[in-house]
Structure formats: C-alpha cells, structure tokens
Design a protein around this motif. Structure first.
Motif, PDB file in Angstrom:
ATOM      1  N   LYS A  47       3.067  -9.911  10.632  1.00 41.81           N
ATOM      2  CA  LYS A  47       2.292  -8.893   9.921  1.00 41.81           C
ATOM      3  C   LYS A  47       2.773  -7.531  10.410  1.00 41.81           C
ATOM      4  O   LYS A  47       2.879  -7.305  11.612  1.00 41.81           O
ATOM      5  CB  LYS A  47       0.808  -9.086  10.228  1.00 41.81           C
ATOM      6  N   THR A 105       2.639  -3.134   9.404  1.00 42.98           N
ATOM      7  CA  THR A 105       2.109  -2.045   8.586  1.00 42.98           C
ATOM      8  C   THR A 105       3.066  -0.861   8.657  1.00 42.98           C
ATOM      9  O   THR A 105       3.526  -0.496   9.735  1.00 42.98           O
ATOM     10  CB  THR A 105       0.707  -1.628   9.074  1.00 42.98           C
ATOM     11  N   HIS A 158       2.213 -11.544   1.336  1.00 41.47           N
ATOM     12  CA  HIS A 158       1.015 -10.854   0.845  1.00 41.47           C
ATOM     13  C   HIS A 158       1.116  -9.384   1.254  1.00 41.47           C
ATOM     14  O   HIS A 158       1.585  -9.069   2.343  1.00 41.47           O
ATOM     15  CB  HIS A 158      -0.259 -11.456   1.445  1.00 41.47           C
ATOM     16  N   VAL A 159       0.667  -8.497   0.372  1.00 41.43           N
ATOM     17  CA  VAL A 159       0.625  -7.078   0.705  1.00 41.43           C
ATOM     18  C   VAL A 159      -0.793  -6.552   0.496  1.00 41.43           C
ATOM     19  O   VAL A 159      -1.522  -7.021  -0.360  1.00 41.43           O
ATOM     20  CB  VAL A 159       1.611  -6.231  -0.132  1.00 41.43           C
ATOM     21  N   THR A 160      -1.144  -5.590   1.338  1.00 45.67           N
ATOM     22  CA  THR A 160      -2.428  -4.910   1.229  1.00 45.67           C
ATOM     23  C   THR A 160      -2.175  -3.430   1.425  1.00 45.67           C
ATOM     24  O   THR A 160      -1.530  -3.067   2.415  1.00 45.67           O
ATOM     25  CB  THR A 160      -3.404  -5.410   2.316  1.00 45.67           C
ATOM     26  N   PRO A 161      -2.627  -2.562   0.532  1.00 43.84           N
ATOM     27  CA  PRO A 161      -3.366  -2.876  -0.692  1.00 43.84           C
ATOM     28  C   PRO A 161      -2.429  -3.418  -1.773  1.00 43.84           C
ATOM     29  O   PRO A 161      -1.222  -3.210  -1.721  1.00 43.84           O
ATOM     30  CB  PRO A 161      -3.945  -1.530  -1.119  1.00 43.84           C
ATOM     31  N   ASP A 162      -3.023  -4.100  -2.717  1.00 37.18           N
ATOM     32  CA  ASP A 162      -2.301  -4.589  -3.878  1.00 37.18           C
ATOM     33  C   ASP A 162      -2.999  -4.000  -5.094  1.00 37.18           C
ATOM     34  O   ASP A 162      -4.134  -4.370  -5.372  1.00 37.18           O
ATOM     35  CB  ASP A 162      -2.308  -6.106  -3.928  1.00 37.18           C
ATOM     36  N   LEU A 168       0.910   0.424   4.025  1.00 34.08           N
ATOM     37  CA  LEU A 168       1.115  -0.856   3.362  1.00 34.08           C
ATOM     38  C   LEU A 168       1.248  -1.907   4.459  1.00 34.08           C
ATOM     39  O   LEU A 168       2.077  -1.763   5.360  1.00 34.08           O
ATOM     40  CB  LEU A 168       2.388  -0.842   2.510  1.00 34.08           C
ATOM     41  N   THR A 169       0.428  -2.937   4.375  1.00 31.10           N
ATOM     42  CA  THR A 169       0.520  -4.044   5.318  1.00 31.10           C
ATOM     43  C   THR A 169       1.163  -5.228   4.614  1.00 31.10           C
ATOM     44  O   THR A 169       0.704  -5.639   3.545  1.00 31.10           O
ATOM     45  CB  THR A 169      -0.875  -4.435   5.857  1.00 31.10           C
ATOM     46  N   GLY A 176      -4.002 -10.703  -8.374  1.00 30.74           N
ATOM     47  CA  GLY A 176      -3.385 -11.449  -7.499  1.00 30.74           C
ATOM     48  C   GLY A 176      -3.008 -12.764  -7.928  1.00 30.74           C
ATOM     49  O   GLY A 176      -3.450 -13.625  -8.448  1.00 30.74           O
ATOM     50  N   GLU A 194       2.385  -9.167   5.059  1.00 37.68           N
ATOM     51  CA  GLU A 194       2.198 -10.369   5.861  1.00 37.68           C
ATOM     52  C   GLU A 194       3.074 -11.472   5.271  1.00 37.68           C
ATOM     53  O   GLU A 194       2.988 -11.775   4.082  1.00 37.68           O
ATOM     54  CB  GLU A 194       0.735 -10.783   5.822  1.00 37.68           C
TER      55      GLU A 194
END
Length: 186
Positions: free
Chosen positions: A141, A143, A70-74, A82-83, A35, A85
């Motif tokens: 945000k 998803t 920002h993305v999760t997961p990265d 994929l989230t 990151g 934000e």
C-alpha cells in the motif's frame, strides 16, 4: 516525486510506480497546459473501475502474479493524495537488476518512455517491500500526491517488468480518465 502512475510497476515497485505515475501525469499536465470487481484470472479482461481500469496482460509463468489493484479515492483526483493497494503473489525471487519499461500516452501521443530499475525505485520510495523479494504473497500500500496540473484527458500506461535474467516479471496496462470529475461533473 515519481510515479508509474497507477503505473504500478510490479509488486515491489508499486510504491515507485505510483510515484512515477504521478510524475508522468504531472509532466503531461505541463506539456498539455504550459467500482468494479477485480478478477484474478489471466484472461486479459479489462478490470473497470469508476474512471480507471487495467488489464493484466501477464502470463501464468510471470514472476509476479497480480491478484488485485485498488485505488482510493476512486476516481483519482488531481491535486489530492492517491492510495494504491496491490495484492500479488511472487512466484520467482525478484533480485537487484529487475527492471520495468514504462510508456505513458495521452491518446496516441507518447509522453514518456523510460526504463526503471525496480529495486532502486522501491528503495527511493521507501516501499515496504525491498529487494531481494522472496516468493510468497504480498500486499503493498502506497500513498502519493497527484499533481494538480493533470489535464482533463485520458491516459494509458504500459508497464512491462522483467527479472534480472530478462524473464517476464509482470505485464500491466492501465487506463486513467481524468475527464470524469468527482460528483459526475466534467
């Protein structure tokens, strides 16, 4: 499902862009297979993450000033949620008629070039921010589920957003490397 992929159109189309991006990557999968720290300066630096990066190519006068993505997961994982934000400041009101030109490429090959109505996409994605958008700080945000058919490849997404009066709204270049898989394996 639609996506401007990590293709986050402007702030208000973040949800839509995520959906549009997912679609574009899904289409790419069908075509191909049958990151780090985020800077807020308008310096054109590449913001590098694990397997994706972005360049805020906008101007200090743009209607939407991106602060972070920002993305999760990265790294993002095909077939998984994929989230995305996004934090941004809206400087000028965003009204009906705002639009974004989105181009998705696989290497040098253009997979998708399309114009999207930002307000309509935000409505369709049930985004938390809807038109008209008043000036101020926003955090959005969203998803989405990425298609599992996304091939092991490197994609680039160019997003150029414009207000209803054809003024610059946002400029964003995204790069996603699906050749890298979680756990370091390829």
């Amino acid at each position: 499902m639609r996506i401007t992929s990590l293709a986050l159109v402007p702030l208000l189309a973040t949800a839509a862009s995520a959906n549009l991006g997912a679609d574009a990557l899904g289409w790419a999968g069908e075509l191909v297979s049958g990151g780090g720290k985020v800077s807020t300066a308008k310096d054109g630096d590449v913001r590098t993450m694990d397997s994706w990066s972005y360049v805020d190519c906008g101007l200090a006068t743009d209607a939407v000033q991106l602060k972070s993505i920002h993305v999760t997961p990265d790294p993002p994982v095909p077939g998984k949620n994929l989230t995305v934000e996004v934090e941004a400041d809206v400087i000028e009101p965003i009204k009906e008629g705002a639009y974004a030109d989105v181009t998705v490429k696989l290497g040098l090959i253009k997979l998708l070039q399309k114009q999207f109505d930002v307000c309509e996409e935000a409505r369709n994605a049930n985004a938390s921010v809807q038109c008209p958008v008043s000036p101020g700080p926003y955090k959005v945000k969203q998803t989405v589920e990425l298609p599992k058919e996304i091939p092991k490849a490197k994609f680039s997404v160019q997003v150029r957003g414009y207000t209803d009066e054809d003024e610059d709204m946002v400029c964003l270049d995204l790069f996603v490397d699906f050749m890298k898989r979680p756990g370091g394996g390829n």
